[in-house]
Write a protein that holds these residues in place. Sequence first.
Motif, mmCIF file in Angstrom:
data_model
loop_
_atom_site.group_PDB
_atom_site.id
_atom_site.type_symbol
_atom_site.label_atom_id
_atom_site.label_comp_id
_atom_site.label_asym_id
_atom_site.label_seq_id
_atom_site.Cartn_x
_atom_site.Cartn_y
_atom_site.Cartn_z
ATOM 1 N N ILE A 139 -0.697 -7.273 -3.387
ATOM 2 C CA ILE A 139 0.300 -6.238 -3.126
ATOM 3 C C ILE A 139 0.117 -5.639 -1.742
ATOM 4 C CG2 ILE A 139 1.063 -3.933 -3.853
ATOM 5 C CD1 ILE A 139 0.299 -4.917 -6.768
ATOM 6 N N GLU A 140 -1.119 -5.365 -1.374
ATOM 7 C CA GLU A 140 -1.391 -4.774 -0.069
ATOM 8 C C GLU A 140 -1.210 -5.786 1.056
ATOM 9 O OE1 GLU A 140 -5.342 -3.282 -0.479
ATOM 10 O OE2 GLU A 140 -4.718 -1.505 -1.636
ATOM 11 N N MET A 141 -1.725 -6.978 0.877
ATOM 12 C CA MET A 141 -1.692 -7.979 1.937
ATOM 13 C C MET A 141 -0.281 -8.460 2.247
ATOM 14 S SD MET A 141 -3.880 -11.526 2.133
ATOM 15 C CE MET A 141 -3.795 -12.567 3.598
ATOM 16 N N PHE A 142 0.551 -8.576 1.211
ATOM 17 C CA PHE A 142 1.888 -9.139 1.383
ATOM 18 C C PHE A 142 2.991 -8.082 1.371
ATOM 19 C CE2 PHE A 142 -0.482 -12.634 -0.987
ATOM 20 C CZ PHE A 142 -0.904 -13.241 0.187
ATOM 21 N N HIS A 143 2.610 -6.803 1.296
ATOM 22 C CA HIS A 143 3.534 -5.674 1.458
ATOM 23 C C HIS A 143 4.576 -5.562 0.341
ATOM 24 C CE1 HIS A 143 1.707 -5.507 5.395
ATOM 25 N NE2 HIS A 143 2.117 -6.732 5.663
ATOM 26 N N TYR A 144 4.084 -5.458 -0.883
ATOM 27 C CA TYR A 144 4.974 -5.302 -2.028
ATOM 28 C C TYR A 144 4.752 -3.968 -2.721
ATOM 29 C CZ TYR A 144 6.345 -10.240 -1.938
ATOM 30 O OH TYR A 144 6.870 -11.453 -1.585
ATOM 31 N N ASN A 145 5.788 -3.522 -3.423
ATOM 32 C CA ASN A 145 5.633 -2.530 -4.476
ATOM 33 C C ASN A 145 6.397 -3.054 -5.685
ATOM 34 O OD1 ASN A 145 8.395 -1.873 -4.170
ATOM 35 N ND2 ASN A 145 7.943 -0.133 -2.831
ATOM 36 N N VAL B 274 4.999 -16.418 -0.478
ATOM 37 C CA VAL B 274 4.480 -15.571 -1.549
ATOM 38 C C VAL B 274 5.634 -14.843 -2.221
ATOM 39 C CG1 VAL B 274 2.224 -15.282 -0.462
ATOM 40 C CG2 VAL B 274 4.069 -13.647 0.048
ATOM 41 N N ARG B 275 5.307 -14.155 -3.334
ATOM 42 C CA ARG B 275 6.347 -13.487 -4.126
ATOM 43 C C ARG B 275 5.799 -12.205 -4.726
ATOM 44 N NH1 ARG B 275 9.768 -16.853 -8.685
ATOM 45 N NH2 ARG B 275 11.298 -15.241 -9.258
ATOM 46 N N ASN B 276 6.672 -11.254 -4.940
ATOM 47 C CA ASN B 276 6.305 -10.012 -5.621
ATOM 48 C C ASN B 276 5.521 -10.350 -6.891
ATOM 49 O OD1 ASN B 276 6.389 -7.800 -7.454
ATOM 50 N ND2 ASN B 276 8.201 -6.982 -6.456
ATOM 51 N N PRO B 277 4.288 -9.866 -7.028
ATOM 52 C CA PRO B 277 3.471 -10.240 -8.192
ATOM 53 C C PRO B 277 4.117 -9.933 -9.532
ATOM 54 C CG PRO B 277 2.094 -9.240 -6.517
ATOM 55 C CD PRO B 277 3.515 -9.071 -6.055
ATOM 56 N N TRP B 278 4.781 -8.794 -9.668
ATOM 57 C CA TRP B 278 5.422 -8.447 -10.950
ATOM 58 C C TRP B 278 6.529 -9.456 -11.269
ATOM 59 C CZ3 TRP B 278 4.054 -4.512 -7.469
ATOM 60 C CH2 TRP B 278 3.152 -3.559 -7.956
#
Length: 215
Positions: free
Chosen positions: A203-209, A87-91
């Motif tokens: 964001i929550e599941m994969f631990h991103y900000n 996975v990757r940071n959504p932004w």
Amino acid sequence: MILSYSSGFIFIHIEKAAGSSIQQALLPHASVPPNSRLRRRLAWFGPLNRIGGLYRAVQFQEHVTANEVKRCLPPAVYDSLFKFAFVRNPWDRLVSRYAHLLRSTDRRRHGFISKLDKFEDFLKWEIQRGSAQHPYVTDARGNQIVDFIGHYERLAEDFAKACARLKIQAELPHANVSEHRDYRSYYTPETREFVAKEFRRDIEMFHYNFDGLVS
């Protein structure tokens, strides 16, 4: 996706998260049936493919979800395989896809994307298209059904972990790279919050900000 009965794994390919590079690295270990429309259509029959070993003839789509694969395989077979995805940071991922479509003149959606007035218009279109990552690795109830989720931000480290688990050797190439400036520069406070809201589960599941991987 890459499926290997001999090496015992399923790699779920999520768009714009180094999937093309990972697939190239894993291809020598893949169980690749002959490419045919019939074999691809077998996946439509879901659980019926479990009968008589028919599942071994199924050829899945490149960006199939883990849940779709699970429906087609006998439970004992699915459970026995090491299932993983990246996975990757959504932004960051959204900017990467935007840059890729703008650059790829041969892609079907290039003309449409190139005519959009601004990045915000692309965001709205992409979100309507349904581009969240968590549906690739969860079942209908939202439960994770893969064994390992690696992160694009620590690609080499996490890919090495997957290979160690499988006891295989594979070298990552650089494939399908989208060149663009720092993804954060594409966002306004409003569009940043827009993505935070629409991709909250990822964001929550994969631990991103916004700035990257939290842990």
